[in-house]
Motif scaffolding. Structure first.
Motif, mmCIF file in Angstrom:
data_model
loop_
_atom_site.group_PDB
_atom_site.id
_atom_site.type_symbol
_atom_site.label_atom_id
_atom_site.label_comp_id
_atom_site.label_asym_id
_atom_site.label_seq_id
_atom_site.Cartn_x
_atom_site.Cartn_y
_atom_site.Cartn_z
ATOM 1 N N SER A 78 0.954 -1.242 -0.101
ATOM 2 C CA SER A 78 0.108 0.135 0.057
ATOM 3 C C SER A 78 0.749 1.196 -0.005
ATOM 4 C CB SER A 78 -0.608 0.089 1.323
ATOM 5 O OG SER A 78 -0.211 0.318 2.320
ATOM 6 N N GLU A 79 0.359 2.441 -0.563
ATOM 7 C CA GLU A 79 0.953 3.556 -0.755
ATOM 8 C C GLU A 79 1.500 3.997 0.859
ATOM 9 O OE1 GLU A 79 2.954 6.529 -2.790
ATOM 10 O OE2 GLU A 79 1.850 4.810 -3.516
ATOM 11 N N ASN A 80 0.751 3.942 1.656
ATOM 12 C CA ASN A 80 0.856 4.486 3.225
ATOM 13 C C ASN A 80 2.255 3.531 3.576
ATOM 14 O OD1 ASN A 80 0.130 5.839 5.547
ATOM 15 N ND2 ASN A 80 -0.612 3.686 6.340
ATOM 16 N N ARG A 168 -9.247 -0.012 4.877
ATOM 17 C CA ARG A 168 -9.051 1.376 4.141
ATOM 18 C C ARG A 168 -9.412 2.228 5.025
ATOM 19 N NH1 ARG A 168 -7.654 1.222 -1.448
ATOM 20 N NH2 ARG A 168 -6.682 -0.675 -1.758
ATOM 21 N N GLU A 193 -6.556 10.653 -3.466
ATOM 22 C CA GLU A 193 -6.511 9.278 -2.793
ATOM 23 C C GLU A 193 -5.095 9.126 -2.207
ATOM 24 O OE1 GLU A 193 -7.501 4.497 -3.344
ATOM 25 O OE2 GLU A 193 -7.510 5.985 -5.272
ATOM 26 N N GLY A 194 -5.072 8.684 -1.075
ATOM 27 C CA GLY A 194 -3.722 8.410 -0.473
ATOM 28 C C GLY A 194 -3.232 9.656 0.402
#
Length: 249
Positions: A78-80, A168, A193-194
């Motif tokens: 995930s980007e996080n 999410r 998003e993100g």
């Protein structure tokens, strides 16, 4: 700056850092661990209380193929969990260190620890951790800070389990927004998003009908909220609805 001497210095620093980290938190005394890419939290527990840390994923090492993959190169991360790792790539580009800029290649596990040590140095981590997933893949994490349990609880409460997108962040939409029909898309603030949100903010959106009534009523009140009937969705669902309504026809 020469790569091998720099990497050796980082390994020496990580050994000292890790000794202090283990002494301060005694991770071996906890029976269970869990890391969550969505929240960016690494949690240790036995009974109560839990021990929580913020972390980022540096990369993964496969013994089957003796292959390293940086998290910024891994589409399944995930980007996080990998946003900080992109700083390592940027650092490698500035210094001409190709091992920090190639996404996936063969190495041995010691080199994997070199990458973790470099990441901890560049990002100012407080320690490192290496869990093993169900496929035997070794995941290398750099821990950035300890999080008190109340803060960790607040972070976890901002996430929801979605049948389509797993865990999410929570988002709120009016009852009229959907995945099939364009009904307009109004937001409380411009979103991506993100993106990072403050503790006070949430993703919130409503349709054109709700916006007309909101303007007529001069803001949100009992009547507008009754018409909107806000419901909870996950962040990914929220942006899927946004794309439908604001994307090209």
């Amino acid at each position: 700056m020469e790569y091998h001497s720099f990497a050796k210095d980082c390994i020496d620093e990580l050994k000292v850092l890790q000794e202090k980290f283990n002494k301060d938190y005694d991770l071996d005394s906890y029976a269970n661990w869990f890391y969550d890419q969505a929240t960016g939290l690494l949690t240790f527990s036995s009974n109560e209380p839990e021990l929580n840390f913020k972390y980022f994923e540096v990369g993964s090492f496969s013994h089957k193929s003796d292959t390293w993959m940086w998290s910024w190169h891994n589409e399944n991360t995930s980007e996080n969990a990998k946003v900080a790792a992109k700083q390592i790539k940027d650092f490698g580009e500035r210094c001409g260190f190709t091992k920090l800029t190639n996404g996936c290649f063969e190495i041995d596990e010691f080199e994997a620890w070199e990458f973790v040590a470099i990441a901890a140095k560049v990002i100012n981590g407080i320690g490192a951790y290496r869990p093993v997933n169900d496929n035997g893949l070794k995941i290398f994490l750099v821990i950035t800070e300890h999080v008190d349990n109340e803060t960790a609880k607040n972070i976890k409460n901002k996430y929801i389990e979605c049948s389509d997108h797993e865990y999410r962040r929570v988002a709120f939409v009016c009852q009229h927004l959907n995945f099939a029909t364009r009904v307009g898309f109004e937001e409380s603030f411009e979103t991506l998003e993100g993106m990072e949100l403050s503790e006070e903010d949430d993703f919130q959106a409503w349709c054109d009908q709700c916006e007309s009534i909101r303007v007529l009523e001069d803001g949100w009140n009992h009547n507008t909220m009754k018409f909107a009937k806000l419901r909870v969705v996950c962040e990914a669902c929220y942006f899927k609805m946004k794309e439908l309504n604001l994307g090209s026809v």
